[in-house]
Scaffold this motif. Sequence first.
Motif, PDB file in Angstrom:
ATOM      1  N   UNK A  86       0.855  -1.182   0.000  1.00 16.19           N
ATOM      2  CA  UNK A  86       0.000   0.000   0.000  1.00 16.19           C
ATOM      3  C   UNK A  86       0.893   1.235   0.000  1.00 16.19           C
ATOM      4  N   UNK A  87       0.652   2.127  -0.931  1.00 19.89           N
ATOM      5  CA  UNK A  87       1.509   3.305  -1.104  1.00 19.89           C
ATOM      6  C   UNK A  87       0.653   4.569  -1.118  1.00 19.89           C
ATOM      7  N   UNK A  88       1.219   5.671  -0.604  1.00 18.76           N
ATOM      8  CA  UNK A  88       0.523   6.954  -0.715  1.00 18.76           C
ATOM      9  C   UNK A  88       0.377   7.718   0.574  1.00 18.76           C
ATOM     10  N   UNK A  89       0.801   7.158   1.712  1.00 18.17           N
ATOM     11  CA  UNK A  89       0.737   7.901   2.968  1.00 18.17           C
ATOM     12  C   UNK A  89       1.848   8.949   3.011  1.00 18.17           C
ATOM     13  N   UNK A  90       1.542  10.111   3.577  1.00 13.44           N
ATOM     14  CA  UNK A  90       2.499  11.229   3.604  1.00 13.44           C
ATOM     15  C   UNK A  90       3.215  11.287   4.958  1.00 13.44           C
ATOM     16  N   UNK A  91       3.855  10.189   5.319  1.00 15.33           N
ATOM     17  CA  UNK A  91       4.432  10.078   6.657  1.00 15.33           C
ATOM     18  C   UNK A  91       5.529  11.100   6.928  1.00 15.33           C
ATOM     19  N   UNK A  92       6.238  11.526   5.914  1.00 17.71           N
ATOM     20  CA  UNK A  92       7.317  12.491   6.122  1.00 17.71           C
ATOM     21  C   UNK A  92       6.772  13.855   6.540  1.00 17.71           C
ATOM     22  N   UNK A  93       5.491  14.095   6.264  1.00 14.59           N
ATOM     23  CA  UNK A  93       4.886  15.376   6.610  1.00 14.59           C
ATOM     24  C   UNK A  93       4.400  15.410   8.046  1.00 14.59           C
ATOM     25  N   UNK A  94       3.952  14.277   8.580  1.00 19.18           N
ATOM     26  CA  UNK A  94       3.325  14.329   9.903  1.00 19.18           C
ATOM     27  C   UNK A  94       3.996  13.491  10.976  1.00 19.18           C
ATOM     28  N   UNK A  95       5.119  12.874  10.699  1.00 23.84           N
ATOM     29  CA  UNK A  95       5.913  12.264  11.754  1.00 23.84           C
ATOM     30  C   UNK A  95       5.524  10.856  12.144  1.00 23.84           C
ATOM     31  N   UNK A  96       6.345  10.277  13.026  1.00 21.69           N
ATOM     32  CA  UNK A  96       6.242   8.862  13.350  1.00 21.69           C
ATOM     33  C   UNK A  96       5.001   8.501  14.161  1.00 21.69           C
ATOM     34  N   UNK A  97       4.557   9.379  15.060  1.00 25.73           N
ATOM     35  CA  UNK A  97       3.428   9.011  15.921  1.00 25.73           C
ATOM     36  C   UNK A  97       2.159   8.830  15.107  1.00 25.73           C
ATOM     37  N   UNK A  98       1.836   9.788  14.236  1.00 30.44           N
ATOM     38  CA  UNK A  98       0.643   9.643  13.407  1.00 30.44           C
ATOM     39  C   UNK A  98       0.818   8.511  12.410  1.00 30.44           C
ATOM     40  N   UNK A  99       2.013   8.379  11.840  1.00 28.99           N
ATOM     41  CA  UNK A  99       2.264   7.280  10.913  1.00 28.99           C
ATOM     42  C   UNK A  99       2.026   5.941  11.599  1.00 28.99           C
ATOM     43  N   UNK A 100       2.565   5.791  12.811  1.00 26.63           N
ATOM     44  CA  UNK A 100       2.375   4.552  13.545  1.00 26.63           C
ATOM     45  C   UNK A 100       0.926   4.301  13.894  1.00 26.63           C
ATOM     46  N   UNK A 101       0.184   5.362  14.212  1.00 28.51           N
ATOM     47  CA  UNK A 101      -1.241   5.224  14.525  1.00 28.51           C
ATOM     48  C   UNK A 101      -2.017   4.711  13.315  1.00 28.51           C
ATOM     49  N   UNK A 102      -1.737   5.262  12.139  1.00 27.10           N
ATOM     50  CA  UNK A 102      -2.418   4.814  10.920  1.00 27.10           C
ATOM     51  C   UNK A 102      -2.087   3.356  10.635  1.00 27.10           C
ATOM     52  N   UNK A 103      -0.821   3.009  10.763  1.00 28.05           N
ATOM     53  CA  UNK A 103      -0.378   1.639  10.533  1.00 28.05           C
ATOM     54  C   UNK A 103      -1.077   0.673  11.493  1.00 28.05           C
ATOM     55  N   UNK A 104      -1.115   1.019  12.758  1.00 29.64           N
ATOM     56  CA  UNK A 104      -1.740   0.148  13.754  1.00 29.64           C
ATOM     57  C   UNK A 104      -3.239   0.011  13.490  1.00 29.64           C
ATOM     58  N   UNK A 105      -3.881   1.111  13.093  1.00 30.75           N
ATOM     59  CA  UNK A 105      -5.312   1.066  12.780  1.00 30.75           C
ATOM     60  C   UNK A 105      -5.594   0.137  11.610  1.00 30.75           C
ATOM     61  N   UNK A 106      -4.795   0.232  10.561  1.00 30.86           N
ATOM     62  CA  UNK A 106      -4.964  -0.661   9.423  1.00 30.86           C
ATOM     63  C   UNK A 106      -4.840  -2.109   9.889  1.00 30.86           C
ATOM     64  N   UNK A 107      -3.858  -2.361  10.776  1.00 25.19           N
ATOM     65  CA  UNK A 107      -3.684  -3.705  11.294  1.00 25.19           C
ATOM     66  C   UNK A 107      -4.882  -4.204  12.075  1.00 25.19           C
TER      67      UNK A 107
END
Length: 359
Positions: A86-107
């Motif tokens: 899955x590609x297209x998340x803008x993780x470099x813009x909003x940092x590791x905490x939000x990126x990790x939250x999105x990843x965990x939610x998908x899981x």
Amino acid sequence: MTTDVSLSPITGPSAWRGDELAGSTEWIYVLGDAEREELEAVGRRFVEDDPDLRTVVAESYPLSAARGMIEECARQMDRGRGFVLVRGLRTEEYGDTLAGAIFFLMGLHLGTPMEQNQLGNVLDHVIATSNKTLDDPGALPSRVRDRLPFHSDSSDVVALMCLRAAKDGGASSLVSGTTIYNEILRRRPDLAPLLFEPWHWDWRGQDPDALSDTYVSPICSYVDGIFSTYAGSSMIFSAQKYPGVPPLTDAQIELLHLYDEIAQEPGLALDMDFQPGDVQWLLNYAALHSRTGYVDWPEPERRRHLLRLWLRRDVGRPLVEGFGKNVVKARGSDAERKPLEGGSFRIAEAVVPNMDWGN
């Protein structure tokens, strides 16, 4: 339930070759604007709520726009190639905490998170914490920069999110367990039945806090017409050092070497270069994974860093009893066992790696 050994080639979408997929993008799911925006919005609410990662459930964070993406990931894992990027998340813009939250939610929408170590962590890290190599005693594969041998992880699903890529190298490599089996059956039908017999695996080598030195599992399972793989010859060979483990026979050793040789043959594997924000979903029973060796950035904050989830996916996949690393627990499944101190169960702390782990 029938568990007859299959000595006929396995067909279907899981029997793929990397050189046939490399020229296409059919295995990449690119998020649309509505899907990405919903994931970011729900992820921000997750960060604000700050739930306990050991107990939070998907129903508390429903998805609508991104529902189709979740369903496609599930379909590809359960009945397709066995993986999807899955590609297209803008993780470099909003940092590791939000990126990790999105990843965990998908899981959460794809399965139940599993504990990945004796600390009870359900979100873990793939990051080099030292200059050790795999030849060093006690080195953890997730914490070194070496190329890894092809193997299966300790779950139904293993997922990786790229927060930061390496300076050079570090491609994720996948190879079809079905294709490897078909090749063994074609070349050495006399050895193929051994894949369905029990083997001893090094548990201590995968987790220094393991409850036992080894566990036992076959490499292949064939139940009700469903073929599954669980492989990693390095963990079988290293299990030989423990007392009480029966020595490998000449035929078993020959088979393990053949398995690895086929996995490494040109054209079989698919290499994918992780970009920040990429998320790879992989059914462990369909494909093995590895990575190429890599060179890190000198700055610690730029170091190659992946988040990892292990999921139990309760979709009724038939497996022989004791298949895979069944000693690993889903979160909260063993109320009597108290995890070691030091676990991270809130998203802001869970996305920060323990740099002492694996040193």
